[in-house]
Scaffold this motif. Structure first.
Motif, mmCIF file in Angstrom:
data_model
loop_
_atom_site.group_PDB
_atom_site.id
_atom_site.type_symbol
_atom_site.label_atom_id
_atom_site.label_comp_id
_atom_site.label_asym_id
_atom_site.label_seq_id
_atom_site.Cartn_x
_atom_site.Cartn_y
_atom_site.Cartn_z
ATOM 1 N N VAL A 106 -42.974 -40.709 -46.730
ATOM 2 C CA VAL A 106 -42.849 -40.013 -48.010
ATOM 3 C C VAL A 106 -42.228 -40.920 -49.060
ATOM 4 O O VAL A 106 -42.751 -41.063 -50.172
ATOM 5 C CB VAL A 106 -42.032 -38.712 -47.851
ATOM 6 N N TYR A 107 -41.107 -41.566 -48.706
ATOM 7 C CA TYR A 107 -40.497 -42.466 -49.679
ATOM 8 C C TYR A 107 -41.416 -43.647 -49.962
ATOM 9 O O TYR A 107 -41.561 -44.076 -51.108
ATOM 10 C CB TYR A 107 -39.140 -42.969 -49.190
ATOM 11 N N MET A 108 -42.055 -44.201 -48.919
ATOM 12 C CA MET A 108 -42.945 -45.339 -49.102
ATOM 13 C C MET A 108 -44.081 -45.020 -50.067
ATOM 14 O O MET A 108 -44.517 -45.876 -50.844
ATOM 15 C CB MET A 108 -43.501 -45.771 -47.743
ATOM 16 N N SER A 109 -44.553 -43.781 -50.040
ATOM 17 C CA SER A 109 -45.682 -43.418 -50.898
ATOM 18 C C SER A 109 -45.330 -43.450 -52.377
ATOM 19 O O SER A 109 -46.218 -43.398 -53.230
ATOM 20 C CB SER A 109 -46.205 -42.023 -50.514
ATOM 21 N N GLN A 110 -44.026 -43.581 -52.692
ATOM 22 C CA GLN A 110 -43.625 -43.689 -54.096
ATOM 23 C C GLN A 110 -44.065 -45.020 -54.716
ATOM 24 O O GLN A 110 -43.964 -45.201 -55.919
ATOM 25 C CB GLN A 110 -42.109 -43.545 -54.217
ATOM 26 N N ILE A 111 -44.584 -45.958 -53.902
ATOM 27 C CA ILE A 111 -45.151 -47.184 -54.465
ATOM 28 C C ILE A 111 -46.254 -46.847 -55.453
ATOM 29 O O ILE A 111 -46.544 -47.628 -56.365
ATOM 30 C CB ILE A 111 -45.715 -48.114 -53.376
ATOM 31 N N GLY B 49 -40.135 -42.721 -40.879
ATOM 32 C CA GLY B 49 -39.706 -41.355 -41.116
ATOM 33 C C GLY B 49 -38.312 -41.326 -41.699
ATOM 34 O O GLY B 49 -37.940 -40.396 -42.396
ATOM 35 N N ALA B 50 -37.480 -42.384 -41.415
ATOM 36 C CA ALA B 50 -36.166 -42.454 -42.018
ATOM 37 C C ALA B 50 -36.294 -42.805 -43.484
ATOM 38 O O ALA B 50 -37.228 -43.467 -43.886
ATOM 39 C CB ALA B 50 -35.325 -43.508 -41.291
ATOM 40 N N GLN C 7 -45.724 -53.754 -47.417
ATOM 41 C CA GLN C 7 -45.908 -52.307 -47.318
ATOM 42 C C GLN C 7 -45.564 -51.792 -45.924
ATOM 43 O O GLN C 7 -44.924 -50.740 -45.778
ATOM 44 C CB GLN C 7 -47.352 -51.939 -47.674
ATOM 45 N N PHE C 8 -45.970 -52.507 -44.883
ATOM 46 C CA PHE C 8 -45.631 -52.078 -43.528
ATOM 47 C C PHE C 8 -44.127 -52.186 -43.290
ATOM 48 O O PHE C 8 -43.539 -51.355 -42.601
ATOM 49 C CB PHE C 8 -46.411 -52.897 -42.496
ATOM 50 N N ARG C 9 -43.510 -53.207 -43.864
ATOM 51 C CA ARG C 9 -42.049 -53.336 -43.728
ATOM 52 C C ARG C 9 -41.348 -52.175 -44.430
ATOM 53 O O ARG C 9 -40.393 -51.594 -43.899
ATOM 54 C CB ARG C 9 -41.589 -54.677 -44.328
ATOM 55 N N LEU C 10 -41.841 -51.824 -45.605
ATOM 56 C CA LEU C 10 -41.266 -50.705 -46.345
ATOM 57 C C LEU C 10 -41.458 -49.402 -45.581
ATOM 58 O O LEU C 10 -40.540 -48.579 -45.501
ATOM 59 C CB LEU C 10 -41.929 -50.604 -47.725
ATOM 60 N N GLN C 11 -42.641 -49.218 -44.989
ATOM 61 C CA GLN C 11 -42.886 -47.972 -44.263
ATOM 62 C C GLN C 11 -41.983 -47.863 -43.040
ATOM 63 O O GLN C 11 -41.462 -46.788 -42.737
ATOM 64 C CB GLN C 11 -44.350 -47.881 -43.840
#
Length: 312
Positions: free
Chosen positions: A260-265, A13-14, A250-254
């Motif tokens: 929301v930011y992660m979904s920019q992948i 969420g951060a 991907q899990f590390r990025l999330q």
């Protein structure tokens, strides 16, 4: 690498678009595009696609499980099974939709659908009050959605053949919604203190377990082709390595940046996938590609600038 942050790091969420996060963003997006391209090659070679998905994910899950069991064993994993089934199911669903439709709509179109999960993720996060109000992001959402609708309409216009092309376009076009639901679920129900690597391994393995029965029922004896034909076996192994690397990062990025930011992948995957489809797979660009891509790019820029102003 990911287990080094066990019990530490930013909570899901951060949002923090530093250099490391941007590097993860580019890496994950590129790996997604690679996985889509490999699935197109497998489909073109006549692979049973649900079986291919199950085999790739089973291999990826086993690859990820090795360091998990060596570092933490299996103690306490039982309490993570509900999360693993939920996350794995919401990860396997869009993958199955893509693997089944890729031979009908092309790897380029599948990759382009990944440009939209950020928009749907933002809408869902807003509805669940997981995301603060950020003026200007709504404009970016609308611009991106308009570009997506234009792109889908162009693809539909050229798919009206007797093979049910419109059905496959509709199936592929629904992928972003499933991806967005997965993005939200993984962050909202992330077990406290658990490392990304542990959750990635469990989710991929349980996602594979959900696909195996469907593959066995619908494809039966055809599954043997995956290990009997050298080219399909090579594609399956390459797919497993690609998916393992994708979900590890991907899990590390999330965990670090939030849903929301992660979904920019998806934006990276869309660009990389279009390039791979045209340059390596000899696909042609869909109708209205450039105006649609312009609208998607403009929406993404507006979305990011609004987020940046809010963080400032």
């Amino acid at each position: 690498m990911a287990d080094a942050v066990h019990g530490a790091g930013a909570m899901p969420g951060a949002e923090g678009p530093g250099v490391a996060v941007l590097a993860l963003l580019v890496a994950v997006g590129s790996l997604i595009a690679t996985a889509v391209a490999l699935s197109k090659l497998a489909a073109a070679a006549g692979a049973p696609m649900l079986g291919y998905l199950a085999a790739v994910w089973l291999g990826a899950g086993l690859i990820l499980a090795v360091p998990v069991t060596l570092r933490r064993g299996v103690s306490g994993l039982g309490r993570l099974v509900p999360y693993g089934f939920g996350a794995g199911g919401l990860m396997a669903l869009p993958s199955a939709m893509g693997y089944l439709s890729v031979v009908h709509v092309g790897a380029g179109y599948i990759s382009l659908t990944f440009a939209f999960p950020a928009l749907f993720t933002w809408l869902i996060a807003r509805g669940l009050r997981m995301q603060a109000v950020r003026p200007g992001q709504g404009v970016g959402v609308l611009a991106g959605l308009a570009g997506g609708m234009l792109l889908a309409s162009g693809k539909l216009a050229g798919s009206g053949g007797p093979d049910g092309g419109a059905v496959w376009v509709a199936l592929a076009s629904a992928i972003p919604v499933a991806l967005a639901l997965g993005n939200i679920f993984r962050s909202r129900y992330w077990p406290a203190g658990e490392a990304p690597l542990t959750l990635a391994a469990l989710s991929v393995l349980l996602g594979a377990a959900l696909v195996v029965p469907a593959a066995a029922f619908s494809e039966g004896n055809a599954l043997a082709r995956l290990w009997q034909e050298p080219f399909l076996l090579l594609l399956t192994l390459a797919g497993a390595l690609t998916v393992a690397a994708q979900y590890l990062l991907q899990f590390r990025l999330q965990q670090t940046a939030g849903p929301v930011y992660m979904s920019q992948i998806g934006t990276v995957a869309a660009v990389a996938g279009a390039l791979i489809a045209v340059l390596a797979l000899a696909e042609s660009l869909p109708a209205f590609f450039w105006p649609a891509a312009t609208m998607i790019a403009a929406g993404t820029v507006v979305f990011h600038r609004a987020a940046g102003r809010s963080r400032a």
